[in-house]
Design an enzyme around this catalytic site. Structure first.
Site, mmCIF file in Angstrom:
data_model
loop_
_atom_site.group_PDB
_atom_site.id
_atom_site.type_symbol
_atom_site.label_atom_id
_atom_site.label_comp_id
_atom_site.label_asym_id
_atom_site.label_seq_id
_atom_site.Cartn_x
_atom_site.Cartn_y
_atom_site.Cartn_z
ATOM 1 N N GLU A 1 0.853 -1.192 0.000
ATOM 2 C CA GLU A 1 0.000 0.000 0.000
ATOM 3 C C GLU A 1 0.885 1.238 0.000
ATOM 4 O OE1 GLU A 1 -3.782 2.120 2.257
ATOM 5 O OE2 GLU A 1 -3.501 -0.057 2.374
ATOM 6 N N GLU B 1 4.528 5.225 4.074
ATOM 7 C CA GLU B 1 3.921 6.521 4.367
ATOM 8 C C GLU B 1 4.976 7.439 4.988
ATOM 9 O OE1 GLU B 1 2.135 9.564 4.406
ATOM 10 O OE2 GLU B 1 0.610 8.019 3.983
ATOM 11 N N ASP C 1 9.512 7.147 1.818
ATOM 12 C CA ASP C 1 9.164 7.209 0.403
ATOM 13 C C ASP C 1 8.979 5.804 -0.169
ATOM 14 O OD1 ASP C 1 9.201 7.677 -2.425
ATOM 15 O OD2 ASP C 1 10.298 9.545 -2.077
ATOM 16 N N ASP D 1 -2.260 12.245 -2.837
ATOM 17 C CA ASP D 1 -2.230 13.708 -2.935
ATOM 18 C C ASP D 1 -2.560 14.106 -4.363
ATOM 19 O OD1 ASP D 1 -1.510 16.442 -3.032
ATOM 20 O OD2 ASP D 1 -0.133 16.144 -1.351
ATOM 21 N N THR E 1 -12.372 5.158 3.722
ATOM 22 C CA THR E 1 -11.326 5.789 4.508
ATOM 23 C C THR E 1 -11.725 7.195 4.936
ATOM 24 O OG1 THR E 1 -10.202 6.831 2.634
ATOM 25 C CG2 THR E 1 -9.656 4.525 3.103
ATOM 26 N N ARG E 2 -10.945 7.767 5.824
ATOM 27 C CA ARG E 2 -11.226 9.129 6.294
ATOM 28 C C ARG E 2 -11.159 10.130 5.141
ATOM 29 N NH1 ARG E 2 -5.863 11.223 8.253
ATOM 30 N NH2 ARG E 2 -6.941 12.433 9.840
#
Length: 238
Positions: free
Chosen positions: A70, A95, A122, A144, A217-218
């Site tokens: 992920e 993340e 990264d 993003d 997800t949020r």
């Protein structure tokens, strides 16, 4: 052997985005201090692995299981959900935003998931050291959006990221992309198939309806509150 061969240097890579936000709670600081090192998949960063020795994934997870990746797991709810639903699969999450990492670690503690590894950095560094054809599924969920046109080259769905992703995915592996940004959908559909993938869609429901094992997800909930429409794109490594 030359000095450069003995001590290879990390390639220069732009990094855009935040690595840390507002102050962490004491409990989150404790998660990072107590749990993060034990969830490391191995030597990923250049200082620890300058020769980019591939990870031994059966050693990382204790057996020869399927491994999923992920990219940018945000707060970690999807990653933990998948880990709990698929205990026989190993999942590696990347993340760079340390607040998100801390949130994930709290969720891992609560769920008791044992099949997760975390790289707080990264994803390109992780893909450097994943063996070729070693990943069975990959996720890119609400990345993003970099909405300004001059920033579109910063998006994940570019050659810089898709070439190494294609290298580490097995033939037939699934790559899922979720986004609420129409132009991100456009760029994904244009760019991803150029690098060894095919889009698996036969009709509108294939990108309008979430996957059967999806957990919202949020970031998706924020998109829905702001009347943006989620899209669910499924690609296969050919």
């Amino acid at each position: 052997m030359t000095d450069s061969e003995k001590h290879p240097q990390a390639p220069w890579r732009n990094f855009y985005g935040r690595r840390k936000g507002k102050g962490l709670r004491d409990s989150q600081e404790a998660y990072l201090e107590e749990d993060l090192a034990g969830l490391s998949p191995g030597a990923v960063d250049w200082d620890a692995n300058p020769h980019r020795t591939p990870l031994d994934l059966p050693k990382v997870f204790g057996d020869d299981r399927d491994v999923w990746l992920e990219v940018g797991f945000g707060g970690g709810e999807h990653m933990v959900h998948q880990a709990v639903q698929n205990p026989d699969v190993g999942i590696i999450g990347c993340e760079p935003y340390i607040n998100g990492v801390a949130m994930l670690l709290g969720k891992i503690r609560k769920a008791g998931a044992q099949n997760l590894k975390v790289h707080p950095g990264d994803a390109r560094d992780m893909m450097d050291v994943l063996p070729e054809g070693s990943i069975s599924r990959a996720f890119l969920l609400y990345p993003d959006p970099w909405p300004k046109k001059r920033h579109h080259r910063r998006r994940f769905v570019t050659e810089e990221h898709l070439v190494p992703l294609a290298r580490v995915l097995k033939k037939g592996a699934i790559f899922r992309v979720a986004t609420d940004i129409p132009d991100y959908v456009r760029q994904s559909l244009e760019e991803v198939p150029r690098y060894g993938f095919e889009w698996l869609a036969e009709g509108p429901s294939d990108w309008r309806q979430p996957w059967g094992d999806w957990i919202s997800t949020r970031y998706e909930q924020k998109a829905l509150r702001e009347d943006r429409v989620p899209h669910y794109l499924t690609f296969r490594r050919v």
